[in-house]
Design a protein around this motif. Structure first.
Motif, mmCIF file in Angstrom:
data_model
loop_
_atom_site.group_PDB
_atom_site.id
_atom_site.type_symbol
_atom_site.label_atom_id
_atom_site.label_comp_id
_atom_site.label_asym_id
_atom_site.label_seq_id
_atom_site.Cartn_x
_atom_site.Cartn_y
_atom_site.Cartn_z
ATOM 1 N N TYR A 155 0.830 -1.218 0.000
ATOM 2 C CA TYR A 155 0.000 0.000 0.000
ATOM 3 C C TYR A 155 0.857 1.259 0.000
ATOM 4 C CZ TYR A 155 -4.116 -2.874 0.671
ATOM 5 O OH TYR A 155 -5.119 -3.785 0.479
ATOM 6 N N SER A 210 -1.884 -10.489 3.391
ATOM 7 C CA SER A 210 -2.877 -10.791 2.358
ATOM 8 C C SER A 210 -2.274 -10.940 0.974
ATOM 9 C CB SER A 210 -3.947 -9.702 2.351
ATOM 10 O OG SER A 210 -4.553 -9.632 3.617
ATOM 11 N N HIS A 326 -10.859 -16.197 2.616
ATOM 12 C CA HIS A 326 -10.530 -14.763 2.656
ATOM 13 C C HIS A 326 -11.759 -14.085 3.252
ATOM 14 C CE1 HIS A 326 -8.434 -11.110 0.499
ATOM 15 N NE2 HIS A 326 -8.370 -11.054 1.820
HETATM 16 O O1 1CP Z 1 -6.470 -3.626 -1.533
HETATM 17 C C1 1CP Z 1 -7.693 -3.744 -1.336
HETATM 18 O O2 1CP Z 1 -8.397 -4.536 -1.980
HETATM 19 C C2 1CP Z 1 -8.333 -2.893 -0.261
HETATM 20 C C3 1CP Z 1 -8.712 -3.705 0.949
HETATM 21 C C4 1CP Z 1 -9.079 -2.816 2.136
HETATM 22 C C5 1CP Z 1 -10.297 -2.138 2.331
HETATM 23 C C6 1CP Z 1 -11.479 -2.104 1.428
HETATM 24 C C7 1CP Z 1 -8.257 -2.543 3.240
HETATM 25 C C8 1CP Z 1 -6.925 -3.064 3.533
HETATM 26 N N1 1CP Z 1 -8.951 -1.750 4.102
HETATM 27 C C9 1CP Z 1 -10.197 -1.477 3.591
HETATM 28 C C10 1CP Z 1 -11.246 -0.693 4.292
HETATM 29 C C11 1CP Z 1 -11.963 -1.460 5.323
HETATM 30 N N2 1CP Z 1 -11.364 -2.121 6.377
HETATM 31 C C12 1CP Z 1 -13.355 -1.589 5.469
HETATM 32 C C13 1CP Z 1 -14.390 -0.972 4.545
HETATM 33 C C14 1CP Z 1 -14.432 0.477 4.840
HETATM 34 C C15 1CP Z 1 -15.779 1.051 4.988
HETATM 35 O O3 1CP Z 1 -16.714 0.422 5.539
HETATM 36 O O4 1CP Z 1 -15.887 2.226 4.595
HETATM 37 C C16 1CP Z 1 -13.596 -2.333 6.626
HETATM 38 C C17 1CP Z 1 -14.927 -2.716 7.225
HETATM 39 C C18 1CP Z 1 -12.323 -2.692 7.183
HETATM 40 C C19 1CP Z 1 -12.134 -3.437 8.448
HETATM 41 C C20 1CP Z 1 -11.070 -4.439 8.505
HETATM 42 N N3 1CP Z 1 -9.951 -4.482 7.720
HETATM 43 C C21 1CP Z 1 -10.986 -5.494 9.434
HETATM 44 C C22 1CP Z 1 -11.919 -5.579 10.636
HETATM 45 C C23 1CP Z 1 -12.436 -6.850 11.111
HETATM 46 C C24 1CP Z 1 -13.700 -7.292 10.450
HETATM 47 O O5 1CP Z 1 -14.098 -8.430 10.747
HETATM 48 O O6 1CP Z 1 -14.310 -6.538 9.697
HETATM 49 C C25 1CP Z 1 -9.837 -6.229 9.135
HETATM 50 C C26 1CP Z 1 -9.330 -7.502 9.800
HETATM 51 C C27 1CP Z 1 -9.201 -5.572 8.057
HETATM 52 C C28 1CP Z 1 -7.896 -5.982 7.529
HETATM 53 C C29 1CP Z 1 -7.472 -5.497 6.206
HETATM 54 N N4 1CP Z 1 -7.596 -4.253 5.650
HETATM 55 C C30 1CP Z 1 -6.992 -4.235 4.406
HETATM 56 C C31 1CP Z 1 -6.449 -5.517 4.176
HETATM 57 C C32 1CP Z 1 -5.689 -5.936 2.949
HETATM 58 C C33 1CP Z 1 -6.715 -6.286 5.306
HETATM 59 C C34 1CP Z 1 -6.287 -7.689 5.587
HETATM 60 C C35 1CP Z 1 -7.418 -8.625 5.411
HETATM 61 C C36 1CP Z 1 -7.794 -8.919 3.989
HETATM 62 O O7 1CP Z 1 -6.923 -9.388 3.251
HETATM 63 O O8 1CP Z 1 -8.958 -8.721 3.669
#
Ligand code: 1CP
Length: 349
Positions: A155, A210, A326
């Protein structure tokens, strides 16, 4: 651990993580909080993602939502992998519909050297949320998490989400010294993020690498594994889950980085993952996974068949935590997640 806390937990997730046989197979879902839940969309209305992550009362409520609704065997802290970068003062925002966006991408030695350190007190709201959650969760374990150095680096270097990680790999191949300096700085930030969470009370952690599946095993071992190993080696007292997507060729190297539990995506059957992870003279590996998140959009008869297959294939492991391969897709019907939890709980571990 406080003096009054039990020395060993019977929580199925913690029993399975330690390689024991729990009362029923434990199940939780990556991204179980978030956009698939109407109550999440409602509470987040008008509140930017990062603001929510630094508001303890909101973190508590959003983390609890899937626990209440589905009866999963663990809560995962509502946060994001970029939260420690934001707490350190790096210009990152989470843009709705896109994901993390970095104001000034990090692509040179100078910009790596200019990266700030993360002071633990920048994470006070996260620690406060964890304390609130432990008071509310009772026997249900709380999982903390962080992004691994490689995934965070992607990122920072790309400036946002990326399909091929090409600038990331270009820096890795062309300037290894700058690469290792960047991953070292990110390993330090990630270690602080995780140790603050453990000190505040999380009972397991997951390191999300990831995007590590974009690398060959040789490149992973040379450019990434030492940094992830440093993070995992600095976290004590809780089981550590190490997860990536498309990592079939990397699983042994990810286990060797120091994980107690290896997360597997849907591309590889769990019994084959266990075969790849096994080493003579070491305990049978513990795995987490690996239902295809898209399978949850099929008829429930298909979902049930897949869940039963995965629990069956997981019997080859020393312990199995049922999960998706995932994160939950935003258009998943939450009712289906609840039915999956009920089904898993009815099966024999
Ligand atoms: O590169 C991409 O595809 C972007 C992925 C991404 C997104 C869409 C990341 C990196 N962060 C986000 C935003 C995000 N994070 C949202 C959506 C935002 C919104 O509602 O406006 C949400 C709900 C999260 C929360 C989140 N991120 C959690 C919380 C636990 C849960 O159960 O919801 C966790 C564990 C993450 C981790 C995360 N963020 C991003 C990555 C690549 C990861 C690792 C997990 C994965 O691979 O999905």
């Amino acid at each position: 651990m406080s003096d009054t806390a039990p020395r060993t937990s019977t929580a199925p997730l913690l029993v399975a993580a330690a390689g024991g046989t729990p009362a029923h197979p434990p199940v939780w879902f990556m991204r179980q909080a978030g956009r698939s839940l109407p109550e999440y969309r409602e509470i987040r209305e008008g509140i930017p993602m990062l603001e929510a992550c630094f508001t303890p009362e909101l973190v508590r409520e959003i983390t609890m939502q899937p626990v209440r609704r589905h009866g999963v065997d663990a809560a995962i802290l509502f946060s994001d992998i970029v939260v420690p970068l934001v707490a350190a003062g790096i210009g990152v925002d989470i843009v709705p519909g896109t994901g993390p966006v970095v104001a000034e991408p990090v692509r040179t030695r100078e910009s790596v050297e200019a990266l700030p350190l993360l002071a633990p007190d920048g994470l006070d709201p996260v620690a406060e949320a964890i304390r609130l959650l432990r008071a509310e969760l009772g026997e249900t374990p709380l999982i903390g998490f962080a992004g691994a150095p490689f995934t965070l680096a992607s990122y920072l270097i790309e400036g946002g989400p990326s399909r091929h990680h090409e600038r990331t790999k270009a820096l890795m191949y062309s300037d290894p010294a700058t690469w290792h300096a960047l991953l070292g700085a990110l390993a330090t930030i990630t270690t602080t993020f995780l140790t603050v969470q453990v000190a505040a009370g999380v009972q397991a952690v997951q390191l999300f690498d990831s995007w590590a599946g974009a690398l060959s095993e040789r490149d992973y071992r040379e450019f990434v594994q030492p940094h992830s190993a440093r993070v995992l080696g600095a976290v004590h007292g809780v089981p550590k889950i190490h997860f990536g997507v498309g990592t079939a060729e990397l699983l042994p190297a990810m286990r060797e980085a120091g994980a107690d539990v290896v997360g597997v995506d849907w591309r590889l059957p769990l019994d084959e993952a266990v075969r790849r992870l096994s080493r003579p003279g070491t305990p049978a590996p513990v795995v987490q996974g690996n239902l295809d998140p898209a399978a949850l959009l099929a008829d429930f008869a298909v979902v049930e068949r897949e869940v039963r297959r995965i629990v069956e294939e997981g019997r080859a492991a020393g312990g199995h935590i049922v999960n998706l391969g995932h994160g939950v897709l935003p258009n998943t019907d939450p009712e289906v997640l609840t039915r999956v939890v009920e089904l898993v709980h009815s099966l024999t571990p």
